[in-house]
Enzyme design. Structure first.
Site, PDB file in Angstrom:
ATOM      1  N   GLY A 198      17.546   8.992 -11.949  1.00 18.70           N
ATOM      2  CA  GLY A 198      17.812   9.783 -10.743  1.00 18.70           C
ATOM      3  C   GLY A 198      16.677  10.726 -10.383  1.00 18.70           C
TER       4      GLY A 198
ATOM      5  N   ASP B 242       7.589   5.599  -3.422  1.00 17.83           N
ATOM      6  CA  ASP B 242       7.102   5.767  -2.046  1.00 17.83           C
ATOM      7  C   ASP B 242       8.276   5.808  -1.069  1.00 17.83           C
ATOM      8  OD1 ASP B 242       4.589   5.488  -3.262  1.00 17.83           O
ATOM      9  OD2 ASP B 242       4.682   3.312  -3.037  1.00 17.83           O
TER      10      ASP B 242
ATOM     11  N   GLY C 255       0.884  -1.170   0.000  1.00 19.17           N
ATOM     12  CA  GLY C 255       0.000   0.000   0.000  1.00 19.17           C
ATOM     13  C   GLY C 255       0.916   1.213   0.000  1.00 19.17           C
TER      14      GLY C 255
END
Ligand code: ADP
Length: 317
Positions: free
Chosen positions: A231, A259, A36
């Site tokens: 990058g 994330d 998640g």
């Protein structure tokens, strides 16, 4: 000023061990892995050592427990993760094709994630928070939006800051509630963390210069562009810029890179590190995570990221 807080979905990911098309015959699977986008973000944030917590809901099952235990072990505040007696924790089955694209079977729409609500524990965590990080994926769930609106008001009222990762499907950005929520987040965020293509879909522009101008004109002070194996770059409204070349790693599983990048970025930023150092840690966190199977298996502590940076060559810029 208090912990970094995010709100959103927690699920497990179960992956095919072999590449190929779909799940139309029995195949070897590996998992469950905690997952998640908001959970991955907050896990990486906590591993850096920044105080971090998540408002979410899981089922009363092992898929929920594996997530809560992982987040707790890595130092995240799990007090505002509710447990639903009625709905299971969501799951996603994933198989990579030879060309790197993915086939999914999702069991998320009717999972505990949608039952998240403004519990007493959620209000307590939000009431202590110094930063809100909003995940684009969470904006399509009405219950999550209600909590985000509350969190924006409370955290802004405390003098806290807000960041948004526009990680969401292009089709959702047009007309309708999700598009409106997204526009509002862009208007109130201090920091925006798009990946390459999202920079254009989020702003409706076609050049990086126009996209940055658009985000700065809406009030962002800082934009960080994630460029996958190329990058990342940092831009400030005051005209500063910093770039980092990607680390040369073998990409085993790209899920969660953005994330982890975001989690490390926000945690290091809030620890007061200078922009180039913040970018270096975030770049390392994204790269380290793609070297491991599983969406958050490669999230790293500060010491692990220091070692990774010392041991891993960079790609030519
Ligand atoms: P998202 O997952 O949001 O699409 P990216 O794929 O751009 O985001 O990944 C986020 C960051 O993780 C990149 O900016 C880079 O720093 C790092 N990263 C991702 N993929 C790789 C890779 N294959 N090699 C090296 N670094 C990577």
């Amino acid at each position: 000023l208090g912990p970094t807080v995010t709100v959103g979905e927690i699920l497990v990911e179960i992956m095919a061990r072999t590449r190929g098309e779909g799940f139309l015959e029995p195949i070897d699977l590996t998992g469950p892995y905690p997952s998640g986008a908001p959970a991955i973000f907050i896990d990486q944030c906590a591993r850096i050592g920044g105080s971090a917590g998540i408002v979410a809901c899981v089922g009363n099952d092992d898929f929920g427990r594996i997530n809560v235990e992982r987040l707790r072990r890595d130092g995240a505040d799990v007090s505002a993760i509710a447990v639903s007696p009625d709905y299971p924790t969501g799951s996603a089955f994933v198989r990579y094709r030879g060309d790197g694209s993915r086939d999914f079977v999702y069991n998320i729409a009717k999972s505990a994630s949608g039952l998240v609500s403004l519990t007493r524990e959620a209000k307590t965590l939000i009431g202590r928070a110094g930063h809100l990080h909003v995940m684009g994926t969470a904006l399509s769930i009405a219950e999550i939006w209600t909590i985000l609106e509350y969190a924006v008001e409370v955290i802004r009222g405390r003098g806290g800051s807000i960041s948004v990762d526009p990680n969401m499907r292009k089709e959702l950005l047009g007309e309708g509630a999700v598009g409106e929520r997204f526009a509002r987040m862009l208007d109130i965020s201090d920091l925006v963390l798009p990946s390459g293509e999202e920079l254009f879909t989020a702003t409706g522009t076609t050049t990086e210069q126009d996209a940055l101008a658009s985000l700065f004109s809406r009030g962002a002070g800082e934009v960080v562009v994630k460029r996958g194996a190329q990058g990342a770059s940092f831009f400030s409204a005051a005209g500063e810029r910093a770039d980092v070349a990607a680390f040369a790693v073998e990409e085993v599983d790209p899920t969660g890179a953005g994330d982890c990048f975001g989690g490390a970025y926000i945690a290091c930023r809030r620890l007061g590190m200078p922009p180039q150092t913040v970018l270096d840690y975030a770049n390392a966190a994204g790269a380290r995570n793609v070297t491991r199977l599983g969406p958050m298996e490669g999230a790293g502590t500060r010491a692990e990221l220091d070692r990774f940076m010392a041991d891993t060559p960079r790609r030519p810029a």
